[in-house]
Design an enzyme around this catalytic site. Sequence first.
Site, mmCIF file in Angstrom:
data_model
loop_
_atom_site.group_PDB
_atom_site.id
_atom_site.type_symbol
_atom_site.label_atom_id
_atom_site.label_comp_id
_atom_site.label_asym_id
_atom_site.label_seq_id
_atom_site.Cartn_x
_atom_site.Cartn_y
_atom_site.Cartn_z
ATOM 1 C CB VAL A 111 -0.962 -0.010 1.225
ATOM 2 C CG1 VAL A 111 -0.196 0.028 2.517
ATOM 3 C CG2 VAL A 111 -1.950 1.133 1.171
ATOM 4 C CB CYS A 112 1.876 3.880 -1.793
ATOM 5 S SG CYS A 112 0.975 4.026 -3.343
ATOM 6 N NE ARG A 113 -0.446 11.085 -2.390
ATOM 7 C CZ ARG A 113 -1.383 11.568 -3.205
ATOM 8 N NH1 ARG A 113 -2.571 11.872 -2.734
ATOM 9 N NH2 ARG A 113 -1.141 11.769 -4.481
ATOM 10 C CG MET B 245 -2.673 4.760 3.176
ATOM 11 S SD MET B 245 -3.521 3.465 4.119
ATOM 12 C CE MET B 245 -4.118 4.412 5.536
#
Length: 98
Positions: free
Chosen positions: A62-64, A90
Amino acid sequence: MREITAKEVELLVNEGKELDIIDVREVDEVATGKIPNVVNIPLGLIEFRMHELDKSKEFIVVCRSGGRSGRATQFLESHGYKVINMQGGMLAWEGKTE
């Protein structure tokens, strides 16, 4: 590249599933809120820290917004890891954060 939605990850977390999640955002980004129990390995350090990851496990990355995690997923896949990119990152996450 395999992908999973943020909603699907949230449902698995709520069911109490043991998930191995890697957050590839920078440390200051993670400090603003992260999925509980994730491991933070910033994208720029993946190459140097991938030896810490158990190749027998499957990881959700996961990242932004999903871009950096997509790059990390492709990189780890090319080195024999079982990884799934969380679409939308996110920004799409509506579950609990810590």
